[in-house]
Structure formats: structure tokens, C-alpha cells
Design an enzyme around this catalytic site. Sequence first.
Site, PDB file in Angstrom:
ATOM      1  N   HIS A 107       0.839  -1.198   0.000  1.00 26.48           N
ATOM      2  CA  HIS A 107       0.000   0.000   0.000  1.00 26.48           C
ATOM      3  C   HIS A 107       0.875   1.250   0.000  1.00 26.48           C
ATOM      4  O   HIS A 107       0.718   2.126   0.831  1.00 26.48           O
ATOM      5  CB  HIS A 107      -0.917   0.002   1.223  1.00 26.48           C
ATOM      6  CG  HIS A 107      -1.836  -1.180   1.276  1.00 26.48           C
ATOM      7  ND1 HIS A 107      -2.406  -1.633   2.433  1.00 26.48           N
ATOM      8  CD2 HIS A 107      -2.293  -1.993   0.293  1.00 26.48           C
ATOM      9  CE1 HIS A 107      -3.180  -2.684   2.162  1.00 26.48           C
ATOM     10  NE2 HIS A 107      -3.116  -2.925   0.874  1.00 26.48           N
TER      11      HIS A 107
HETATM   12  C1  LIG Z   1      -0.188  -8.212  -4.588  1.00 28.33           C
HETATM   13  C2  LIG Z   1      -1.042  -7.030  -4.219  1.00 28.33           C
HETATM   14  C3  LIG Z   1      -2.141  -7.208  -3.387  1.00 28.33           C
HETATM   15  C4  LIG Z   1      -2.947  -6.140  -3.042  1.00 28.33           C
HETATM   16  N1  LIG Z   1      -4.075  -6.365  -2.326  1.00 28.33           N
HETATM   17  C5  LIG Z   1      -4.946  -5.341  -2.140  1.00 28.33           C
HETATM   18  C6  LIG Z   1      -6.210  -5.576  -1.554  1.00 28.33           C
HETATM   19  O1  LIG Z   1      -6.574  -6.705  -1.228  1.00 28.33           O
HETATM   20  N2  LIG Z   1      -7.041  -4.521  -1.366  1.00 28.33           N
HETATM   21  C7  LIG Z   1      -6.689  -3.258  -1.718  1.00 28.33           C
HETATM   22  O2  LIG Z   1      -7.461  -2.332  -1.504  1.00 28.33           O
HETATM   23  N3  LIG Z   1      -5.484  -3.007  -2.291  1.00 28.33           N
HETATM   24  C8  LIG Z   1      -4.637  -4.025  -2.533  1.00 28.33           C
HETATM   25  N4  LIG Z   1      -3.459  -3.789  -3.172  1.00 28.33           N
HETATM   26  C9  LIG Z   1      -3.143  -2.407  -3.563  1.00 28.33           C
HETATM   27  C10 LIG Z   1      -3.951  -1.902  -4.754  1.00 28.33           C
HETATM   28  O3  LIG Z   1      -4.149  -2.921  -5.708  1.00 28.33           O
HETATM   29  C11 LIG Z   1      -3.226  -0.716  -5.375  1.00 28.33           C
HETATM   30  O4  LIG Z   1      -3.045   0.266  -4.389  1.00 28.33           O
HETATM   31  C12 LIG Z   1      -3.969  -0.090  -6.537  1.00 28.33           C
HETATM   32  O5  LIG Z   1      -4.136  -0.999  -7.588  1.00 28.33           O
HETATM   33  C13 LIG Z   1      -3.217   1.123  -7.021  1.00 28.33           C
HETATM   34  O6  LIG Z   1      -3.843   1.662  -8.139  1.00 28.33           O
HETATM   35  P1  LIG Z   1      -3.094   2.708  -9.059  1.00 28.33           P
HETATM   36  O7  LIG Z   1      -4.075   3.154 -10.077  1.00 28.33           O
HETATM   37  O8  LIG Z   1      -2.483   3.731  -8.176  1.00 28.33           O
HETATM   38  O9  LIG Z   1      -1.869   1.964  -9.726  1.00 28.33           O
HETATM   39  P2  LIG Z   1      -1.592   0.485 -10.217  1.00 28.33           P
HETATM   40  O10 LIG Z   1      -2.684  -0.423  -9.899  1.00 28.33           O
HETATM   41  O11 LIG Z   1      -0.219   0.156  -9.721  1.00 28.33           O
HETATM   42  O12 LIG Z   1      -1.549   0.616 -11.801  1.00 28.33           O
HETATM   43  C14 LIG Z   1      -0.537   1.313 -12.482  1.00 28.33           C
HETATM   44  C15 LIG Z   1      -0.492   0.812 -13.909  1.00 28.33           C
HETATM   45  O13 LIG Z   1       0.409   1.628 -14.643  1.00 28.33           O
HETATM   46  C16 LIG Z   1       1.190   0.805 -15.483  1.00 28.33           C
HETATM   47  N5  LIG Z   1       2.453   1.484 -15.750  1.00 28.33           N
HETATM   48  C17 LIG Z   1       3.463   1.695 -14.884  1.00 28.33           C
HETATM   49  N6  LIG Z   1       4.467   2.356 -15.487  1.00 28.33           N
HETATM   50  C18 LIG Z   1       4.082   2.551 -16.753  1.00 28.33           C
HETATM   51  C19 LIG Z   1       4.707   3.174 -17.868  1.00 28.33           C
HETATM   52  N7  LIG Z   1       5.915   3.749 -17.745  1.00 28.33           N
HETATM   53  N8  LIG Z   1       4.056   3.180 -19.056  1.00 28.33           N
HETATM   54  C20 LIG Z   1       2.819   2.606 -19.163  1.00 28.33           C
HETATM   55  N9  LIG Z   1       2.197   2.007 -18.137  1.00 28.33           N
HETATM   56  C21 LIG Z   1       2.816   1.985 -16.941  1.00 28.33           C
HETATM   57  C22 LIG Z   1       1.372  -0.456 -14.686  1.00 28.33           C
HETATM   58  O14 LIG Z   1       1.730  -1.539 -15.521  1.00 28.33           O
HETATM   59  C23 LIG Z   1       0.013  -0.606 -14.046  1.00 28.33           C
HETATM   60  O15 LIG Z   1      -0.862  -1.347 -14.874  1.00 28.33           O
HETATM   61  C24 LIG Z   1      -2.626  -4.841  -3.517  1.00 28.33           C
HETATM   62  C25 LIG Z   1      -1.529  -4.651  -4.344  1.00 28.33           C
HETATM   63  C26 LIG Z   1      -0.741  -5.727  -4.709  1.00 28.33           C
HETATM   64  C27 LIG Z   1       0.422  -5.492  -5.620  1.00 28.33           C
END
Ligand SMILES: Cc1cc2nc3c(=O)[nH]c(=O)nc-3n(C[C@H](O)[C@H](O)[C@H](O)COP(=O)(O)OP(=O)(O)OC[C@H]3O[C@@H](n4cnc5c(N)ncnc54)[C@H](O)[C@@H]3O)c2cc1C
Length: 630
Positions: free
Chosen positions: A563
Site C-alpha cells: 500500500h
Molecule cells: C499483490 C497485491 C495485493 C494487493 N491487495 C490489495 C487488496 O486486497 N485490497 C486493496 O485495496 N489493495 C490491494 N493492493 C493495492 C492496490 O491494488 C493498489 O493500491 C492499486 O491498484 C493502485 O492503483 P493505481 O491506479 O495507483 O496503480 P496500479 O494499480 O499500480 O496501476 C498502475 C499501472 O500503470 C502501469 N504502468 C506503470 N508504469 C508505466 C509506464 N511507464 N508506461 C505505461 N504504463 C505503466 C502499470 O503496468 C500498471 O498497470 C494490492 C496490491 C498488490 C500489488
Amino acid sequence: MLNPTLTITIFTILAASHANKTVDEQGFIGHLTTSFINIVGLLTKVSHKYPNPKGCLKEDNEFDFIIVGSGPSGSVLANRLSEEECWQILLLEAGNEACPITEVPLLCGTLEFSKYNWGYKSEKMDGFCTGCIDGRMQLPHGKALGGSSVINYMIYMRGNKLDYDRWEAMGNPGWSYKDIFPYFLTAEDANITGYKDAGYHKKGGYLGVSDVTYRSRAAYAYVEAAQEAGHRFVDYNGRGQVGVSYVQTTTKGGKRVSAESAFLRPIRNRTNLFIRTGSQVTKVLIEPGSNKAYGVEFVRNGKKYKAVARKEVIVSAGGFNSPQLLMLSGIGPKNHLQEVGIPVIKDLPVGETLYDHPVFAGIIFTVNESIVLDLKSTILDPDSYVEYLQRGSGPLTVIGGVEALTFINTNISDDSDPRLPDVELIFIGGSLSVDHGVILRRLLNIPRATYDVMWKPLEGKQTFQVFPMLFHPKSKGYMKLRSSNPFDPPKFYLNYFSDPEHIDIENMIAGIREIQRIVEFPAMQKFGATIVDTPIPGCEHYAFDSDAYWECGLRTLIGSLYHQVGTCKMGPREDKEAVVDSRLRVHGIKNLRVADTSIIPLPVTAHTVEPAYVVGERGADLIKQDWGVL
Ligand SMILES: Cc1cc2nc3c(=O)[nH]c(=O)nc-3n(C[C@H](O)[C@H](O)[C@H](O)COP(=O)(O)OP(=O)(O)OC[C@H]3O[C@@H](n4cnc5c(N)ncnc54)[C@H](O)[C@@H]3O)c2cc1C
Ligand SMILES: *[C@@H]1O[C@H](CO)[C@@H](O)[C@H](O)[C@H]1NC(C)=O
Ligand SMILES: *[C@@H]1O[C@H](CO)[C@@H](O)[C@H](O)[C@H]1NC(C)=O
Ligand SMILES: *[C@@H]1O[C@H](CO)[C@@H](O)[C@H](O)[C@H]1NC(C)=O
Ligand SMILES: *[C@@H]1O[C@H](CO)[C@@H](O)[C@H](O)[C@H]1NC(C)=O
Ligand SMILES: *[C@@H]1O[C@H](CO)[C@@H](O)[C@H](O)[C@H]1NC(C)=O
């Protein structure tokens, strides 16, 4: 959909091939899981294709908005911005579309070893994870259409009212709970029974939210024991968070709901939304002098492209990759950028704040009846697949073993407000011994030798675990680039348990004490619940169960619950840690926003997926307001 016979065959081969392994620590499971997922991916039809209404990708394509990253925040933005038919939106995602095996909740832990994870690890530091393999922690982050929501554990949690009110109080108007609350409801398609608070849930939105209908008897007993211990039974996404509850999940009909399936799949035929997977953005293009962002460079199939944004570039690459991309583009701490040879465009504290939620897996209990989840039989039993495929129910719908959550307010932290929990107790209906040390221990980088001492003797026995997780750590980490190469993983320095006041350790120990107290109540004692007193290797010289013992255990085996927040912290210009303002605009750069968990200014009283969704919703409204369509 998956063919049950095929799935069972593959799992049986997998299980058999693990039977008597003497395999290389690092590589084997990774390869196995990847090839398994690849095989299943090949054999199962991905029915949701993303059409490309404009034909081949050309160089110098122009769009109104370019969104980098399709995680929860980026997918919501792509959905909401493309509601404006006259806006052309390009969504660039480094990963690819995930295969349907990722939708089976019980298997979520294995996804960490697939190609849908960037595969980062923390840098070795003193004082935490000292007993982990190489002293490093696994820091998985999703790399797929849908981002981390494709590999996460699916726990659905909005956070505490006070979290959002604090963001606002830190100089971020428009982020109070009152402002944010409507977004929870807009998006939600709730199907939870038994304990939802009136007015706090809604049907009909994009994001499926459900209970897990299958529960182990141990989970029922534990939730009852917690109530005997004085914890209220609550809807933790309702009126109040402090108390005990079964887990609410981002699932629907027993299947994972990801940002892709919720927010992109239903709108994939919009002709003004262009989705490019396998496209890694390597740089945001910024006009020197005017400091105006005007596009991005990205690499797809080894070829370099450029895309131009007429209005804005929005970076939603997640808590690790958004700061990485800003730094690669010349926005970051001046000294650090110079050190790695990147010309400085704007000196900002990118990556200098990194909060995370530490989680501890070193407390194990045994019971004297068959009341826990039986992961092995579930995976090998054809009936569980039949039940899953035909009715979307049964043990395969359990989210990786997590069944119930308790939110407690210890007397350690300085958060005196009784509505704000400081520790979460995560009840798992089994222990790391269920898979004979093949996968689960690797999520926490626990060495085989440690597993063999602590968990191996428990194989085949009835065991469960409760993981304490620290909501508001005082210790702050940071991250840096490894080099100016966009394909190099950044370096993550988590600094867990480094607060000089020692509060983080004491707070975790208070959580451990509460777990022990709950388990002593009749509902659990009926099953003879007993703590396993095998000392954690490295801590044998402390008296088992003393505070000193637990401190040693915490520092030895601590893990991350993924997180990470704060790396592009939101705050006013006066805030020396701030990277973006309250409208998510990068300070000092025009037409560039960051919208994802990296902007979250403080560790949040939640698992971060729902906060990520609402950052996307709020971001979309801010953009619409600023361009005069809302
Ligand atoms: C194993 C795991 C378990 C988790 N379990 C939970 C849970 O049970 N409940 C919960 O609430 N949260 C959980 N989380 C946390 C939650 O999933 C994340 O906080 C959330 O998905 C974050 O969303 P985001 O949009 O910030 O980024 P992300 O979900 O990280 O998405 C970012 C995206 O950007 C893409 N990206 C990165 N760099 C580039 C680039 N240079 N060019 C193009 N694309 C790029 C990545 O490939 C990714 O697809 C978990 C996370 C993980 C890893
Ligand atoms: C594993 O070892 C046991 C005894 O040590 C043996 O009986 C069994 O056949 C072995 N299984 C495999 C798959 O090699
Ligand atoms: C809601 O969940 C129940 C199981 O708890 C299930 O039987 C029902 O079909 C679900 N309803 C919808 C609309 O998905
Ligand atoms: C997209 O599909 C939906 C049904 O899924 C339909 O209602 C809508 O009109 C379609 N839109 C376009 C632009 O084709
Ligand atoms: C906190 O609670 C523990 C046990 O519940 C107790 O032993 C301790 O004295 C309390 N500390 C303070 C400062 O109240
Ligand atoms: C389990 O332990 C409890 C408490 O000691 C005892 O009352 C119960 O009879 C035991 N159950 C079995 C099946 O041994």
C-alpha cells in the site's frame, strides 16, 4: 471460460511436480507459475478484445488527453474522460490484457510470480526484514491492463472519514470525506448481506463489491471470539470502522472485479478511447522554457513512438512508476537527477516520501478440529471447480485465504480519536504451511530454512494465522532511480521501524497482544486454539512471547501489504514534501497531472485500491471542471 478438466489436470501436474522438490529458491516457482499462466492464457479465450477504431498506430498521433497506466485510477480516468465524446483519449499501458485465470480469487497469491507483476524488491536495510531472503522484501506491483487490481487480494475498503478530512486539513481543498463520499457510491455495485449500513452502499455502478459467501468454520469462530472480546460487529465501509467484520471484496459472482473488467470492458467500443497495451512510457515530453507538457515517448514491441497531447498528460502509473516516470522526465530532486545524469526541468521532492503498511506473518495458532480452509484439497478437488464454474461459489471464491478483519485502536499511537483504528488484524483461515512452503512463504521472502523450522512441522495440521498490519506508521521511506534507463527497476528504501520514538514497533506489539487476547475467548477456545511457540529463527535467545521477542520477530520477518503512498505527495506549494497541488497538477509544470495512489499524502486507514478508484473519479471531475465541461 476455463475448462474444469483442463484446469484440474494442470493443477495436478503442478502439485505433483512439487511433491519432492529440492529446487532453487528464487527461480523455480516463478517459471512454473508463469508457464502455467501462459498455458492457461493460451488455452482460454480472452473474449473481451479492445478494438482499435483508428487502424495502425502511427508516429506523432495526436490526442486530447494521454493517460499513462491503466490501474484503478487510470482506468476510471479513461472511462470518465471518454464520456466527453469530443475528447480523444489515449490510454497507454505497459502490461497486457490478463488471462481469465486471474479472476479466480483463491489463486491470487500465485499471480505475484507471473508476468503480471513488475517484480520489484526493496533494498536491503538495517532493522527490518533482516531474516528475509537477501534481506529484501517483495514489492509486487501489477503490470497488466487493470494494473495491480489484476493481481491484488481484492479487499475492498474505503478508509476512515478522518483520513480524507486530514488530507483537506493539510491544504488540499475538495478532499474532505464529505467531498469524496459521493464517489464511493457512484462507482459501487454492492451485493453485501447481513450488515450493511443504510445509505452507505449502492447498486448499479461499475465496481462489483460482494461478500465472500464461503467461509471456514474457523472464521465464524474467530469473528464470534472477537465480539466476545468486546469488538463490535461492523460494516467497516459504513458508519464506523472500529470493530470486527467479514471481508468485503471487489468481486462479483465469485470472480475478481478488476479496473479493466469494471471500468474498461463495458466501454471498449467508445470510438474516442484508444487503448494501447504493451506500451511503456519512457518520458513525458516537456517544452523547455514554458515548462509545458505536450506528449509522451513510449516503447512498444521494441519500437519507439511519440504521442502528442493537445490538452494534458495524466500520469497514473502507480505508487512506484509515477514517481519513476516524473524523474525520468526531469522532474525530481535536483541532486539525485544530476547524480544519474538526467537534465533537471523542475526540482521537486518526487519519491522522497514513501509510506507503506507493514504486515507480520509470524504468529501461528493450532486448533483441534477440522475448521480451517483446506487449500490443497480445494485446488485438487474437481468439485470445487465445478461449483466455482457453475455457481460462482465455494472455496475457490475465498480471496487468497483472507476471511475477516478487526480494526482496533491501541493505546500506543498518538491518534487519540476513538473512531480511527491504528492496527488491522487480518484473519487468515489457514497458515503458510498449507502449500508446503511452495508459494505463500515466498510472498514474504521467507527463506526455506525458516519455513522448515516454523511451518513445516505444522503441515497437515489444523492451523490459522492472524496478521497484524500497521495503518499509520511513523517511519517514512523513500525511493530513487537506479539509473537513467527507464527499463531499470527503481530502488526502494522502506525504512520500516526506523522512527526514533519506537512507536511503530510498540504499536505492532499492541496488535499482537490483542490477537492473543481475542483467541483466549470461548468461541476459539472451544477448538483449543493455541499459539505455536516455536521461536522465529534468529530470535531464539529471547523469552518466547516477551516484548523483546516480538520486536525481534517483527524486525526479522516483516513484510509489505503493498500500500505504498506519498511518492508524488499532494499538498500546497508551501509543503516541502508536495509534488502535486490539490487539483493534482504537478507544481511548476503545465498540462501535467498525477492521479493515483502516489498522491495520497498520509498512510491511509485502508487497503489502497478503493482510494485509488476515488482518486481517479476526483481527478476526472477536476479535469472536466478545468476544461469547462462540468
Ligand atoms: C499483490 C497485491 C495485493 C494487493 N491487495 C490489495 C487488496 O486486497 N485490497 C486493496 O485495496 N489493495 C490491494 N493492493 C493495492 C492496490 O491494488 C493498489 O493500491 C492499486 O491498484 C493502485 O492503483 P493505481 O491506479 O495507483 O496503480 P496500479 O494499480 O499500480 O496501476 C498502475 C499501472 O500503470 C502501469 N504502468 C506503470 N508504469 C508505466 C509506464 N511507464 N508506461 C505505461 N504504463 C505503466 C502499470 O503496468 C500498471 O498497470 C494490492 C496490491 C498488490 C500489488
Ligand atoms: C516423494 O517421496 C516419497 C518418499 O520420500 C515417494 O514415495 C514418492 O514417490 C515421491 N514422489 C515423487 C513425485 O517423486
Ligand atoms: C448476490 O449475492 C448472492 C449470494 O450472497 C447471490 O445469490 C446473488 O445472485 C447475488 N446477486 C447479484 C445481483 O449478483
Ligand atoms: C457500445 O455498446 C453498447 C452496448 O454494450 C451500446 O449501448 C452503445 O451504443 C455502443 N456504443 C458505440 C459507440 O458503439
Ligand atoms: C496500554 O494497554 C496495555 C494493555 O492493554 C497496558 O498494559 C498499558 O499499561 C497501557 N498503556 C498506557 C500508556 O495506557
Ligand atoms: C478441543 O479443545 C477444547 C479445549 O481444550 C476441548 O474442550 C475440546 O473437547 C477439544 N476437541 C477435540 C475434538 O478434541
